[in-house]
Write a protein that holds these residues in place. Structure first.
Motif, mmCIF file in Angstrom:
data_model
loop_
_atom_site.group_PDB
_atom_site.id
_atom_site.type_symbol
_atom_site.label_atom_id
_atom_site.label_comp_id
_atom_site.label_asym_id
_atom_site.label_seq_id
_atom_site.Cartn_x
_atom_site.Cartn_y
_atom_site.Cartn_z
ATOM 1 N N LYS A 145 34.840 37.835 42.405
ATOM 2 C CA LYS A 145 34.065 38.894 41.741
ATOM 3 C C LYS A 145 34.760 40.253 41.806
ATOM 4 C CE LYS A 145 31.075 39.609 45.762
ATOM 5 N NZ LYS A 145 29.745 39.898 46.285
ATOM 6 N N TRP A 146 35.744 40.386 42.691
ATOM 7 C CA TRP A 146 36.484 41.645 42.741
ATOM 8 C C TRP A 146 37.750 41.602 41.869
ATOM 9 C CZ3 TRP A 146 34.850 39.404 47.476
ATOM 10 C CH2 TRP A 146 33.726 40.025 48.046
ATOM 11 N N GLY A 147 37.977 40.438 41.260
ATOM 12 C CA GLY A 147 39.153 40.322 40.397
ATOM 13 C C GLY A 147 40.376 39.794 41.115
ATOM 14 N N ASN A 148 40.237 39.510 42.415
ATOM 15 C CA ASN A 148 41.377 38.944 43.149
ATOM 16 C C ASN A 148 41.559 37.482 42.753
ATOM 17 O OD1 ASN A 148 40.082 41.011 45.463
ATOM 18 N ND2 ASN A 148 42.281 41.104 45.125
ATOM 19 N N ILE A 149 42.813 37.038 42.737
ATOM 20 C CA ILE A 149 43.084 35.643 42.411
ATOM 21 C C ILE A 149 42.612 34.766 43.570
ATOM 22 C CG2 ILE A 149 44.910 33.947 41.991
ATOM 23 C CD1 ILE A 149 46.518 36.198 40.654
ATOM 24 N N VAL A 150 41.911 33.702 43.245
ATOM 25 C CA VAL A 150 41.451 32.775 44.277
ATOM 26 C C VAL A 150 42.608 31.838 44.625
ATOM 27 C CG1 VAL A 150 39.821 30.932 44.831
ATOM 28 C CG2 VAL A 150 39.067 32.904 43.467
ATOM 29 N N ALA A 151 43.034 31.869 45.874
ATOM 30 C CA ALA A 151 44.132 31.003 46.305
ATOM 31 C C ALA A 151 43.870 30.540 47.729
ATOM 32 C CB ALA A 151 45.466 31.747 46.243
ATOM 33 N N ASP A 152 44.325 29.343 48.039
ATOM 34 C CA ASP A 152 44.213 28.806 49.390
ATOM 35 C C ASP A 152 45.066 29.671 50.318
ATOM 36 O OD1 ASP A 152 44.024 25.542 50.721
ATOM 37 O OD2 ASP A 152 44.865 27.275 51.773
ATOM 38 N N LEU A 153 44.458 30.178 51.380
ATOM 39 C CA LEU A 153 45.195 31.110 52.242
ATOM 40 C C LEU A 153 46.293 30.412 53.034
ATOM 41 C CD1 LEU A 153 42.410 33.537 53.508
ATOM 42 C CD2 LEU A 153 44.118 33.908 51.721
ATOM 43 N N GLU A 154 46.192 29.091 53.194
ATOM 44 C CA GLU A 154 47.227 28.377 53.938
ATOM 45 C C GLU A 154 48.405 27.969 53.060
ATOM 46 O OE1 GLU A 154 47.685 28.149 57.183
ATOM 47 O OE2 GLU A 154 45.991 29.530 57.107
ATOM 48 N N THR A 155 48.141 27.737 51.769
ATOM 49 C CA THR A 155 49.209 27.245 50.893
ATOM 50 C C THR A 155 49.521 28.183 49.738
ATOM 51 O OG1 THR A 155 47.659 26.102 49.433
ATOM 52 C CG2 THR A 155 48.491 24.864 51.329
ATOM 53 N N GLY A 156 48.608 29.059 49.405
ATOM 54 C CA GLY A 156 48.812 29.939 48.255
ATOM 55 C C GLY A 156 48.500 29.289 46.923
#
Lengths: 475, 287
Positions: free
Chosen positions: A423-434
């Protein structure tokens, strides 16, 4: 920890070695680096303080998991080339990390030498910087042997710390890498944001050149989302994967009346003019920046400190940081706050701007602030600032710099098909793998996490590189 | 890259150059702009793309000499290279079949207006062009504009060519004569765009203006190009450069565009004193 307790190592009598710095009065008027770095003797002495813990907790707190005790042991043994290689196994940009990493809240925060806060941690960051600088000056004895090209190619959007780290990791595995940068210089926030006096641009250039020598291709003036899209890279240009590391890069403003008066800057603009465009050399450099006599900076993070200290160096008579909480809640690194205070930056605490005051020609002349008090802690655990009704004060100023953070820049997410954002416009990505929601697309750094630190972006770049290699089957 | 392939002075203080920039030429859509640095100590300045040839891989820039960079570029010649050209930037013009479109270009504003007009024309609209300048010698790209307009109305402040008066007077006359207009596109000095909007607002003729605020990065990172549109702060570089003319705060825009007047003169004087141009013979003094 149990090892430490069982053996009860005696705290060495050697105190933590101070790093020489430029005199505060003098440095407040120049753009040379503030911290001058260890010499060989200081570095050996400091490295010898390391206890070589069997279970090094410092490594676990390092976002890129540098083998800290190993490289410190090599310094102690005088093997600086070895130390440099040890460092670069995990961190391809040690000269940068050694300067801008918040070690006090990472590796050094858990150093066994701190023992209950009574002792002082080993100066890991300073030693990292020392080794990186030493190797850059003296060479490293060998060039890395690159494996046979795998035939794979990866496109990297943005040449900031995340993208550079990923590029370094992949090129060493035989993956061809092309980095696309919107600006005319490489390094992202390292060249436009972090000031020369904290991170000399020659160092960023040298680190980039090293990657170029390894075979990384760089394309400047290349705005992905405009000249071509991420989908174009995957489909038309046949990149096997794309990493998005564009940074946060959309300045937040206060949304208060008068914010568009002349003399009111986002910290991004102020710092970009001063750093990237070298406005401090104006008119030798063509780009100007307001050289305010009285400057007010809003915010309490590292960017606010950088802005205030830059304004001071540009010749301001008085620079004030207006922050809505107290010194205890300042999110900036303690060292940066300390440097700012030493150089003469003033702090107005429990003070929040409510309007910029201007004159009829459209220039800012002051800022109206409301006094605050601290209430109950909020979600961040810091005590929430609460406005005190009817208590206002005006601060005179001709330049105001808004350093309250960055939102996600929508340019790349909005032009990429099927790329999930929050909702803030940040790309959703797995924090462990990207890994993102889109096939063959990875992302990391501030565009995923929101504004954070250089080393966390480097960590994200490294994790994404490892994940890509695993996906490609070359790890 | 970015070699100057052709260059000519098309009116006093105004130059036109064809630049090798194949990737930008391929990607460019009408209404978009570039940001360039002329030399390694140069400022980043936005310029609109006046024309392009995707096949030849070239873009055409038209600029008026007003500051250190544009004067420096005036001294550059064929074979020289611009240090950096970044683009295309900004949102492309929204093009569809509107009906009858009146395009209003003032002074140097005709250069960015041309590719937009061309696209509007090719989309099957009826196009009426109103082109104005202070004097005949400063009228730009009239022949180009005629090719993409059904009607071309010329005016000059001093009466040396066409109607003796301002573009707004020609526009007002057109409206008074009962012309059925569906859209107005106005590009020129801010004061002109403001005046055009004052005319079109009265008859509720939707008006698009293209702004050229001070920029640094051009990707929405710095906020230098803040423009107030309908009470909201937007960025000229990524939200624009085109906005609904009825909603733009032109007075604020003018003030913001004057922010560096002092330093701009210092830089220009330094350039003149040191004659730090390119190797070409320096341009004749104009204005």
């Amino acid at each position: 920890m149990t090892d430490g307790e069982r053996k009860k190592p005696k705290r060495p009598a050697i105190p933590r070695q101070k790093m020489p710095e430029q005199d505060p009065i003098e440095r407040a008027h120049n753009f040379y680096e503030v911290a001058l770095g260890y010499d060989n003797d200081l570095a050996l002495l400091e490295a010898s303080r390391c206890l070589q813990c069997k279970k090094p907790v410092c490594v676990t707190k390092c976002p890129v998991e540098v083998d800290i005790p190993d490289f410190l042991a090599m310094i102690k043994a005088g093997d600086l080339i070895g130390a440099s290689w040890k460092l670069k196994e995990k961190n391809s940009l040690p000269r940068i990390a050694g300067r801008v990493c918040p070690q006090e809240s990472q590796c050094e925060a858990v150093c066994t030498l701190r023992k209950g806060g009574k002792g002082e941690p080993c100066a890991i960051g300073r030693l990292e910087r020392f080794v990186g600088d030493w190797a850059a000056l003296h060479g490293e004895g060998k060039t890395p042997e690159l494996p046979e090209p795998t035939g794979l190619k990866v496109g990297v959007v943005g040449s900031g710390p995340a993208g550079l780290t990923l590029a370094g990791a992949l090129i060493k595995q035989g993956v061809a890498v092309t980095v696309f940068e919107a600006l005319h210089e490489l390094g992202g926030v390292l060249v436009y944001g972090i000031p020369e006096f904290r991170l000399p641009k020659a160092i960023v250039r040298a680190e980039v050149d090293e990657l170029r020598n390894l075979g990384v291709e760089f394309k400047t003036n290349w705005v992905i989302g405009r000249i071509e899209t991420v989908d174009d890279l995957l489909e038309k240009k046949k990149f096997d994967a794309v990493f998005i590391g564009t940074g946060a890069g959309a300045p937040l403003f206060l949304k208060i009346p008068g914010e568009n008066f002349n003399g009111v800057y986002s910290a991004n603009e102020f710092l970009t003019r001063a750093n990237l465009m070298k406005a401090y050399l104006f008119p030798e450099s063509d780009t100007p920046v307001a050289r305010g006599r009285r400057v007010v900076v809003f915010g309490g993070g590292n960017v606010a400190m950088d802005s205030a200290r830059t304004a001071l160096r540009l010749g301001a008579d008085e620079v004030t940081i207006a922050y809505r909480r107290t010194m205890d809640e300042l999110p900036a690194r303690a060292e940066e706050v300390h440097h700012a205070v030493e150089e003469g930056v003033k702090f107005r605490l429990l003070t929040a701007p409510v309007a910029i005051l201007g004159n009829e020609t459209g220039w800012a002349v002051g800022v109206r602030c409301q006094k605050m008090q601290l209430g109950e802690p909020d979600e961040s655990g810091r005590r929430r600032p609460i406005p005190i009704p009817d208590e206002y004060l005006d601060i005179e100023c001709d330049t105001a710099i808004v350093a309250i953070g960055n939102a996600a820049n929508p340019l790349v997410p909005s032009t990429t098909r099927n790329l999930e954002t929050n909702k803030w416009g940040n790309i959703v990505a797995d924090l462990e793998t990207g890994k993102t929601s889109k096939d063959r697309v990875w992302a990391g750094g501030d565009i995923v996490t929101g504004a954070a630190t250089v080393i966390l972006a480097m960590g994200a770049g490294r994790k994404a590189a490892l994940s890509m290699m695993q996906t490609f089957g070359i790890s | 890259m970015f070699e100057i392939l052709e260059k000519e002075r098309i009116s006093p203080g105004v130059n036109r150059a064809v630049i090798a920039a194949p990737d930008i030429a391929r990607a460019h859509r009408p209404g978009q702009f570039i940001i360039l640095r002329a030399h390694k100590n140069g400022e980043r300045i936005p310029l609109t793309i006046a024309d392009k040839d995707a096949e030849k891989g070239t873009i055409t820039l038209v600029w008026q000499e007003v500051g250190a960079t544009t004067y420096y570029m005036g001294t550059m010649c064929v074979g020289d290279r611009l240090q950096d050209v970044c683009g295309p930037l900004g949102k492309p013009t929204h093009i569809e079949k509107f009906g009858t479109v009146v395009v209003v270009g003032g002074g140097i504003g005709v250069a960015p207006l041309y590719p937009i007009t061309q696209a509007i024309y090719e989309a099957g609209n009826r196009v009426i062009s109103i082109l104005g300048a202070r004097t005949d010698g400063l009228l730009l790209m009239v022949e180009d504009m005629k090719k993409v307009s059904h009607d071309t109305l010329i005016c000059t402040d001093d009466g040396s060519s066409g109607f003796h008066g301002l573009v707004t007077e020609v526009l007002q006359r057109l409206i008074d004569e009962g012309a059925k207009l569906d859209l107005c596109v106005a590009i020129g000095p801010v004061i002109m765009m403001k005046a055009v909007v004052n005319v079109t607002r009265k008859v509720n003729l939707p008006t698009v203006v293209s702004v050229n605020p001070i920029m640094v990065d051009g990707t929405g990172m710095c906020g230098s190009c803040r423009v107030e549109v309908g009470g909201k702060t937007l960025f000229g570089c990524v939200d624009g450069p085109e906005f609904d003319g009825f909603k733009v705060d032109f007075d604020l825009l003018m003030k913001r565009m004057s922010m560096y007047k002092g330093p701009e003169l210092i830089a220009l004087n330094k350039f003149r004193e040191t004659q730090a141009g390119s190797q070409c013979p320096s341009p004749e003094e104009t204005q």
